[in-house]
Design a protein around this motif. Structure first.
Motif, PDB file in Angstrom:
ATOM      1  N   ALA A  51      62.544  -6.866  64.687  1.00  0.00           N
ATOM      2  CA  ALA A  51      62.394  -7.516  63.382  1.00  0.00           C
ATOM      3  C   ALA A  51      63.378  -6.914  62.375  1.00  0.00           C
ATOM      4  N   THR A  52      63.879  -7.745  61.493  1.00  0.00           N
ATOM      5  CA  THR A  52      64.788  -7.281  60.452  1.00  0.00           C
ATOM      6  C   THR A  52      63.979  -6.814  59.254  1.00  0.00           C
ATOM      7  N   VAL A  53      64.325  -5.617  58.780  1.00  0.00           N
ATOM      8  CA  VAL A  53      63.713  -5.052  57.576  1.00  0.00           C
ATOM      9  C   VAL A  53      64.834  -4.646  56.628  1.00  0.00           C
ATOM     10  N   ARG A  54      64.501  -4.333  55.400  1.00  0.00           N
ATOM     11  CA  ARG A  54      65.517  -3.951  54.425  1.00  0.00           C
ATOM     12  C   ARG A  54      65.295  -2.498  54.016  1.00  0.00           C
ATOM     13  N   THR A  55      66.380  -1.746  53.982  1.00  0.00           N
ATOM     14  CA  THR A  55      66.306  -0.341  53.591  1.00  0.00           C
ATOM     15  C   THR A  55      66.115  -0.235  52.077  1.00  0.00           C
ATOM     16  N   ALA A  56      65.847   0.986  51.611  1.00  0.00           N
ATOM     17  CA  ALA A  56      65.680   1.210  50.170  1.00  0.00           C
ATOM     18  C   ALA A  56      66.944   0.834  49.398  1.00  0.00           C
ATOM     19  N   ALA A 110      57.713  -9.292  53.668  1.00  0.00           N
ATOM     20  CA  ALA A 110      58.599  -8.344  52.996  1.00  0.00           C
ATOM     21  C   ALA A 110      57.769  -7.287  52.275  1.00  0.00           C
ATOM     22  N   THR A 111      57.953  -6.044  52.686  1.00  0.00           N
ATOM     23  CA  THR A 111      57.189  -4.927  52.128  1.00  0.00           C
ATOM     24  C   THR A 111      58.174  -3.801  51.820  1.00  0.00           C
ATOM     25  N   PRO A 112      58.845  -3.871  50.668  1.00  0.00           N
ATOM     26  CA  PRO A 112      59.819  -2.834  50.344  1.00  0.00           C
ATOM     27  C   PRO A 112      59.166  -1.459  50.205  1.00  0.00           C
ATOM     28  N   MET A 113      59.954  -0.422  50.482  1.00  0.00           N
ATOM     29  CA  MET A 113      59.465   0.944  50.348  1.00  0.00           C
ATOM     30  C   MET A 113      59.126   1.256  48.893  1.00  0.00           C
ATOM     31  N   TYR A 114      59.893   0.692  47.972  1.00  0.00           N
ATOM     32  CA  TYR A 114      59.712   0.934  46.544  1.00  0.00           C
ATOM     33  C   TYR A 114      59.827  -0.398  45.813  1.00  0.00           C
ATOM     34  N   ALA A 115      59.104  -0.513  44.705  1.00  0.00           N
ATOM     35  CA  ALA A 115      59.172  -1.740  43.902  1.00  0.00           C
ATOM     36  C   ALA A 115      60.530  -1.882  43.226  1.00  0.00           C
ATOM     37  N   SER A 116      61.190  -0.728  42.957  1.00  0.00           N
ATOM     38  CA  SER A 116      62.487  -0.756  42.280  1.00  0.00           C
ATOM     39  C   SER A 116      63.222   0.549  42.524  1.00  0.00           C
ATOM     40  N   MET A 157      57.426  -0.147  58.256  1.00  0.00           N
ATOM     41  CA  MET A 157      57.010  -0.648  59.544  1.00  0.00           C
ATOM     42  C   MET A 157      56.006  -1.792  59.377  1.00  0.00           C
ATOM     43  N   THR A 158      55.345  -1.808  58.218  1.00  0.00           N
ATOM     44  CA  THR A 158      54.448  -2.931  57.929  1.00  0.00           C
ATOM     45  C   THR A 158      55.235  -4.228  57.921  1.00  0.00           C
ATOM     46  N   TRP A 159      56.431  -4.190  57.342  1.00  0.00           N
ATOM     47  CA  TRP A 159      57.298  -5.365  57.283  1.00  0.00           C
ATOM     48  C   TRP A 159      57.610  -5.852  58.691  1.00  0.00           C
ATOM     49  N   ALA A 160      57.974  -4.942  59.584  1.00  0.00           N
ATOM     50  CA  ALA A 160      58.314  -5.311  60.960  1.00  0.00           C
ATOM     51  C   ALA A 160      57.098  -5.874  61.687  1.00  0.00           C
ATOM     52  N   ARG A 161      55.927  -5.296  61.444  1.00  0.00           N
ATOM     53  CA  ARG A 161      54.710  -5.720  62.144  1.00  0.00           C
ATOM     54  C   ARG A 161      54.200  -7.057  61.648  1.00  0.00           C
ATOM     55  N   THR A 162      54.279  -7.304  60.338  1.00  0.00           N
ATOM     56  CA  THR A 162      53.667  -8.502  59.763  1.00  0.00           C
ATOM     57  C   THR A 162      54.647  -9.619  59.434  1.00  0.00           C
ATOM     58  N   GLY A 181      68.848  -1.725  50.239  1.00  0.00           N
ATOM     59  CA  GLY A 181      69.059  -3.159  50.352  1.00  0.00           C
ATOM     60  C   GLY A 181      69.755  -3.632  51.613  1.00  0.00           C
ATOM     61  N   ARG A 182      70.084  -2.721  52.515  1.00  0.00           N
ATOM     62  CA  ARG A 182      70.771  -3.102  53.753  1.00  0.00           C
ATOM     63  C   ARG A 182      69.744  -3.624  54.756  1.00  0.00           C
ATOM     64  N   GLU A 183      70.070  -4.734  55.427  1.00  0.00           N
ATOM     65  CA  GLU A 183      69.187  -5.284  56.443  1.00  0.00           C
ATOM     66  C   GLU A 183      69.502  -4.648  57.791  1.00  0.00           C
ATOM     67  N   VAL A 184      68.455  -4.162  58.455  1.00  0.00           N
ATOM     68  CA  VAL A 184      68.599  -3.481  59.739  1.00  0.00           C
ATOM     69  C   VAL A 184      67.431  -3.880  60.641  1.00  0.00           C
ATOM     70  N   PRO A 185      67.608  -3.759  61.966  1.00  0.00           N
ATOM     71  CA  PRO A 185      66.454  -3.971  62.840  1.00  0.00           C
ATOM     72  C   PRO A 185      65.494  -2.785  62.698  1.00  0.00           C
TER      73      PRO A 185
END
Length: 88
Positions: free
Chosen positions: A59-64, A9-15, A1-6, A66-70
């Motif tokens: 806002a578009t964010v990316r899932t763990a 790009a703030t992935p849930m995991y680095a890898s 949600m940080t990604w959507a707010r700011t 790699g899929r882009e979703v609102p």
């Protein structure tokens, strides 16, 4: 949600490896500790949901994976994830 707010790009995991390690580490916890972690994470996420400005839900964010979703799909994704967790 940080990604959507700011918008940063703030992935849930680095890898994918980090994700797998965290899942494996979590699975080794005693049930009580695992449950406490889950409830704490749910509380933090609920706070993020409650504080997210209306315009950020699109806002578009990316899932763990790699899929882009609102961002508006994140609550449903969380419910599905939680619902697939075995109950104790």
């Amino acid at each position: 949600m940080t990604w959507a707010r700011t918008g940063v790009a703030t992935p849930m995991y680095a890898s994918g490896d980090q994700r797998a390690r965290e899942i494996e580490d979590g699975a080794r916890q005693p049930v009580g500790a695992l449950r406490a972690d889950l409830l704490a994470a749910d509380g933090r996420l609920a706070e993020e949901f409650a504080g997210l400005p209306d315009e950020c839900w699109a806002a578009t964010v990316r899932t763990a994976r790699g899929r882009e979703v609102p961002a508006s799909q994140v609550p449903w994704m969380r419910v599905r994830e939680y619902g697939s967790t075995p109950s104790t």
